[in-house]
Design an enzyme around this catalytic site. Sequence first.
Site, PDB file in Angstrom:
ATOM      1  N   VAL A 102       1.175  -1.278  -0.272  1.00 60.47           N
ATOM      2  CA  VAL A 102       0.175  -0.033  -0.239  1.00 60.47           C
ATOM      3  C   VAL A 102       0.747   1.400  -0.183  1.00 60.47           C
ATOM      4  CG1 VAL A 102      -2.084   1.430   1.492  1.00 60.47           C
ATOM      5  CG2 VAL A 102      -1.763  -1.418   1.426  1.00 60.47           C
ATOM      6  N   CYS A 103       0.210   2.390  -0.792  1.00 60.57           N
ATOM      7  CA  CYS A 103       1.180   3.869  -1.125  1.00 60.57           C
ATOM      8  C   CYS A 103       2.315   3.257  -1.557  1.00 60.57           C
ATOM      9  CB  CYS A 103       0.919   4.660   0.788  1.00 60.57           C
ATOM     10  SG  CYS A 103       1.714   6.401   0.228  1.00 60.57           S
ATOM     11  N   THR A 104       3.405   3.857  -0.298  1.00 56.57           N
ATOM     12  CA  THR A 104       5.278   3.467  -0.421  1.00 56.57           C
ATOM     13  C   THR A 104       5.703   2.809  -0.437  1.00 56.57           C
ATOM     14  OG1 THR A 104       5.780   5.371   1.273  1.00 56.57           O
ATOM     15  CG2 THR A 104       6.077   6.496  -0.758  1.00 56.57           C
TER      16      THR A 104
END
Length: 226
Positions: A102-104
């Site tokens: 998720v995300c970075t």
Amino acid sequence: MSLFNIGFVIFPELTQLDCTGPLQVLSRLPQSATHVVAKSSSPVPSDCGLALVPTHTFVTCPSLDLICVPGGSEGVAGIINDRETIEFVRHQAGGAKYVTSVCTGAFVLGVAGLLKGRRATTHWAYTDLLPLVGATYEKARVVKDGNIFTAGGVTAGIDFGFSIIAEIAGEATARKIQLGVEYDPKPPFDSGHPDRAPTIKSELLSTRYDEFRATYRKRIEQAAPF
């Protein structure tokens, strides 16, 4: 029947919703067990002050069927070239049915060599850095490429949770869980995507993300090759 083991890898200064959003969804997957994994058993501070308590360490974690690496601008910058964390992710991913972020958190997968030649997404402020880890950016909230799922920034992790439950247990199960958690978002403002808020995007890039982007680039280059 053996349980389907789901593991979230946590680290200091992660964005807690990257983890707790999909964790809340995936914890309702039938015949599954959810694990929160860190280097030690000590509480792990998130970037909003909420500390998360691991259920396992890297040493005690069982073999995972699904591994998820959340993100967080500062948190990922701190572990992106941490050998112990990267080796744990690489090792668990080798036997997992699904490898996710998720995300970075995508850059943790990337530095572990898991996104080379893959389509992927991440937080909008970092998408242009994905080629540094051998990935091709795909403009989508959730991207599936084989057994790898990547989600965009923060709240996209909730969408990812439903997407992968549909993959594992079928759409009917995912729909039941969606209703159970009453996931029916109606945001008060139409500024949740950079395409709809270009001025705000420019302001955030210069005030919040520029320094982190430079740090990511430097540490990814230090960690290469993948």
